[in-house]
Design an enzyme around this catalytic site. Structure first.
Site, short mmCIF file in Angstrom:
data_model
loop_
_atom_site.label_atom_id
_atom_site.label_comp_id
_atom_site.label_asym_id
_atom_site.label_seq_id
_atom_site.Cartn_x
_atom_site.Cartn_y
_atom_site.Cartn_z
N GLY A 279 0.81 -1.39 -0.13
CA GLY A 279 0.08 0.00 0.10
C GLY A 279 0.67 1.27 0.10
O GLY A 279 0.24 2.29 0.29
N GLY A 280 2.15 1.25 -0.45
CA GLY A 280 3.05 2.33 -0.75
C GLY A 280 3.52 2.74 0.68
O GLY A 280 4.42 3.66 0.85
N GLU B 234 15.68 -1.21 -4.76
CA GLU B 234 15.65 -1.54 -6.16
C GLU B 234 15.99 -0.35 -7.31
O GLU B 234 15.81 0.88 -6.59
CB GLU B 234 14.29 -2.08 -6.51
CG GLU B 234 13.94 -3.72 -6.00
CD GLU B 234 12.52 -3.82 -6.13
OE1 GLU B 234 12.28 -5.11 -5.92
OE2 GLU B 234 11.75 -3.08 -6.48
N ARG C 70 -3.88 -14.17 -2.67
CA ARG C 70 -5.25 -14.07 -2.10
C ARG C 70 -6.20 -13.65 -3.29
O ARG C 70 -5.80 -13.37 -4.44
CB ARG C 70 -5.51 -13.14 -1.43
CG ARG C 70 -4.91 -11.78 -1.60
CD ARG C 70 -5.27 -10.34 -0.68
NE ARG C 70 -4.27 -9.39 -0.79
CZ ARG C 70 -4.61 -8.48 -1.83
NH1 ARG C 70 -5.53 -8.52 -2.59
NH2 ARG C 70 -3.64 -7.66 -1.94
#
Length: 445
Positions: free
Chosen positions: A164-165, A200, A292
């Protein structure tokens, strides 16, 4: 097949699961907080059990209360939906301990994909493309500076337990890295009780494209094509569609094969999603796996005529899948309708819905749990509906969505409908020219 499924969730996903269970002849148990006493999932389930106060920690995240509800109702399976406990390996483990089937992957599969570093290492071994970055967790600011210098700016620092950031910072220069590292670490610890960070290379002008996968208990894995989730705000998805306007047949084949490799690497069982970042040259990189059902699963259901919840339940019951890979037959677009004020920085807007009129007509699907007189509680996610428009072409799907949104009347609270209306008319969006940064320069009129 299961006789009774307890749904450890609320809102539209709880209703969605109840509907499929009813079609399959499976009885359902709704659990609810005191704030959700008047919710539709409580009304439409065969049984309902109150599991605690309004706060999630006292109810939908309270494993002890959920397991007690399962025991007293004699449920033989639990469907976690999305969010809350859906990717909680400890919860899946407790279900197994008490001989209640967790409708989803095993605890080991959840853990292997839940930690971003472990997931990345698994993908490298499976020969799935990954974004260049740190081989493990960052140990210091100095290590972060050295690695960033080697890779070249921009870079992105991420929480290993993130989502979610949160715990995420993009760094464009050496002078910014210390502050970014420290603030990301603090935010990660507060959000996930885990302050581990990794780094990254930051992919500029990316598309966020995910591949839906399904795997059974017998080692068969297939992909169900892609969804483009590039329209997002602060790493939260706003619009999803399939097929992606950026996709080519060659890219779909390559990404589908990579997604199958990724799922097969952990012998994945259940439905799930492999998320990729795709650069402007159509190079794609593994980002994460969601173990999920996802909010946007309805988009895939519409373009391939496939009930993902039913498939998820059947897989959990030991039914083998066909192993067939799918491609979109039509075009579908989903707009997430949130109880937020788009003219006030998308500020949450809980409250009572005084008037409601939902759109209909050919090619329109509404997944929602609201009704006239319903009070949106302030304790949970602000999403109150999903509008899915389906047509033969992307242009027709956008036109259908614009028409549906113009019919959607929700009074008493502010919603994101005006934002979506303007987006559907935007020339760049209609032309398919957007990246994950599109909304940053989007001005609401």
């Amino acid at each position: 097949m299961f006789k009774k499924i307890l749904i450890a969730n609320r809102g539209e996903i709880a209703l969605r699961i109840i509907r499929t269970c009813r079609e399959m002849g499976i009885r359902t148990v709704a659990v609810y907080s005191t704030a959700d006493k008047e919710s539709l999932h409580v009304r439409f389930a065969d049984e309902a059990v109150c599991i605690g106060k309004a706060q999630s920690s006292d109810s939908y995240l309270n494993v002890q209360h959920i397991m007690a509800a399962a025991e007293i109702t004699n449920a033989d399976a639990i469907h976690p939906g999305y969010g809350f406990l859906a990717e909680n390996a400890n919860f899946a483990e407790i279900c197994a301990k008490y001989n209640i089937k967790f409708i989803g992957p095993t605890p080991e599969m959840i853990r292997s994909m839940g930690d971003k570093i472990t997931a990345k290492e698994t993908m490298i071994r499976a020969n799935v493309p990954v974004i260049p970055g740190s081989e493990g967790l960052l140990q210091s600011v100095e290590e972060a500076k050295g690695l960033a210098k080697d890779m070249g700016y921009p870079v992105i620092i991420k929480a290993t337990a993130g989502g979610g950031g949160k715990g995420m910072r993009v760094v464009w220069a050496d002078s910014e890295i210390e502050h970014a590292y420290n603030t990301a670490k603090i935010e990660a610890a507060a959000s996930f009780k885990n302050d581990g960070l990794y780094m990254e290379k930051f992919v500029e002008e990316p598309r966020h494209i995910e591949i839906q996968v399904a795997g059974d208990q017998f080692g068969t894995v297939c992909h169900l094509s892609e969804r483009d989730c590039s329209i997002q705000r602060r790493h939260q998805k706003l619009v999803e569609e399939s097929p992606s306007p950026f996709m080519t047949p060659e890219l779909r084949q390559k990404m589908g094969e990579a997604a199958i490799k990724a799922a097969a690497a952990i012998n994945y069982e259940s439905v799930g999603t492999i998320e990729f970042l795709v650069d402007k040259h159509r190079n794609f990189y593994f980002m994460e796996m969601n173990t999920r059902i996802q909010v946007e699963h309805g988009v895939t259901e519409e373009v391939i005529s496939y009930d993902l919840i039913k498939e998820q339940i059947k897989i959990a019951a030991g039914v083998p899948i066909s192993g067939k890979n799918y491609e979109p037959k039509v075009h579908a677009i989903e707009c997430r309708i949130n109880a937020e004020d788009p003219y006030n920085d998308f500020r949450p807007c809980p409250g009572k819905i005084t008037t409601l009129h939902t759109p209909g007509g050919h090619g329109v699907r509404i997944d929602s749990h609201i009704y006239a007189g319903y009070t949106i509680p302030p304790y949970y996610d602000s999403m109150i509906a999903k509008v899915i428009a389906v047509a033969q072409t992307r242009e027709e799907a956008i036109n259908t969505m614009e028409r549906a949104l113009s019919e959607y009347v929700i009074e008493g609270v502010k919603t994101t409908i005006p934002f979506h209306m303007q987006l559907m008319r935007d020339p760049a969006f209609r032309a398919g020219n957007f990246t994950t940064k599109f909304i940053e320069s989007f001005k609401l009129l």
